[in-house]
Design a protein around this motif. Sequence first.
Motif, short mmCIF file in Angstrom:
data_model
loop_
_atom_site.label_atom_id
_atom_site.label_comp_id
_atom_site.label_asym_id
_atom_site.label_seq_id
_atom_site.Cartn_x
_atom_site.Cartn_y
_atom_site.Cartn_z
N LEU A 86 0.87 -1.17 0.00
CA LEU A 86 0.00 0.00 0.00
C LEU A 86 0.91 1.22 0.00
O LEU A 86 1.71 1.40 0.91
N ARG A 87 0.81 2.02 -1.04
CA ARG A 87 1.68 3.18 -1.15
C ARG A 87 0.86 4.40 -1.51
O ARG A 87 -0.27 4.30 -1.96
N ASP A 88 1.46 5.58 -1.29
CA ASP A 88 0.74 6.79 -1.66
C ASP A 88 0.94 7.09 -3.14
O ASP A 88 1.59 6.34 -3.86
N ARG A 89 0.38 8.18 -3.57
CA ARG A 89 0.35 8.50 -5.00
C ARG A 89 1.44 9.47 -5.42
O ARG A 89 1.35 10.10 -6.46
N ARG A 120 7.18 10.12 -7.10
CA ARG A 120 8.46 9.41 -6.96
C ARG A 120 8.29 7.90 -7.03
O ARG A 120 9.25 7.17 -7.22
N TYR A 121 7.07 7.41 -6.83
CA TYR A 121 6.81 5.98 -6.91
C TYR A 121 6.36 5.65 -8.32
O TYR A 121 5.18 5.65 -8.64
N THR A 122 7.33 5.36 -9.15
CA THR A 122 7.11 5.14 -10.58
C THR A 122 6.80 3.66 -10.85
O THR A 122 6.78 2.83 -9.95
N ASP A 123 6.60 3.36 -12.13
CA ASP A 123 6.40 1.97 -12.54
C ASP A 123 7.61 1.11 -12.17
O ASP A 123 7.46 -0.07 -11.83
N ALA A 124 8.80 1.69 -12.22
CA ALA A 124 10.01 0.94 -11.85
C ALA A 124 9.99 0.58 -10.37
O ALA A 124 10.43 -0.51 -9.98
N PHE A 125 9.49 1.47 -9.53
CA PHE A 125 9.35 1.19 -8.10
C PHE A 125 8.39 0.03 -7.90
O PHE A 125 8.70 -0.93 -7.19
N ASP A 126 7.23 0.11 -8.53
CA ASP A 126 6.24 -0.96 -8.42
C ASP A 126 6.78 -2.29 -8.93
O ASP A 126 6.50 -3.35 -8.36
N ALA A 127 7.57 -2.25 -10.00
CA ALA A 127 8.09 -3.47 -10.61
C ALA A 127 8.97 -4.27 -9.66
O ALA A 127 9.01 -5.50 -9.74
N VAL A 128 9.66 -3.57 -8.75
CA VAL A 128 10.51 -4.28 -7.77
C VAL A 128 9.65 -5.25 -6.96
O VAL A 128 10.04 -6.39 -6.73
N PHE A 129 8.47 -4.82 -6.57
CA PHE A 129 7.59 -5.65 -5.75
C PHE A 129 6.77 -6.62 -6.60
O PHE A 129 6.53 -7.75 -6.19
N GLN A 130 6.37 -6.18 -7.77
CA GLN A 130 5.59 -7.05 -8.64
C GLN A 130 6.41 -8.25 -9.10
O GLN A 130 5.84 -9.32 -9.37
N ALA A 131 7.72 -8.12 -9.13
CA ALA A 131 8.58 -9.25 -9.50
C ALA A 131 8.46 -10.39 -8.49
O ALA A 131 8.72 -11.55 -8.82
#
Length: 109
Positions: A55-58, A61-72
């Motif tokens: 759960l992150r804010d909007r 600085r939280y880009t698709d690359a940031f999300d990809a670290v966790f989605q991996a």
Amino acid sequence: MAPWRLHALVFIEYGTRRLHLAGVTVHPTAQWAVQQARNLAMALDRRMDSLRFLLRDRDSRYTDAFDAVFQADDVQILLGLPQAPRADAICESRGHPLRTPPSAPPPPG
């Protein structure tokens, strides 16, 4: 002396309320946030398998690359509500308040 602000990136495991201080900086960037996410993933290693949601804010600085670290690691990304003023309450209940005036000059660099 001009006021300055430190930005902390903190991850909280809600089940255990364990805090992970990923990093602190005067100038946060998207690249910095991604690197801190990678560092956390490496530090948690196999424990990443037990995480289901982030759960992150909007913030931009939280880009698709940031999300990809966790989605991996099959972590589902959830966006928090816009303008949630009490989002840091858990951090503050575990220790020092996050919003305090600076007591020393900023670090060089």
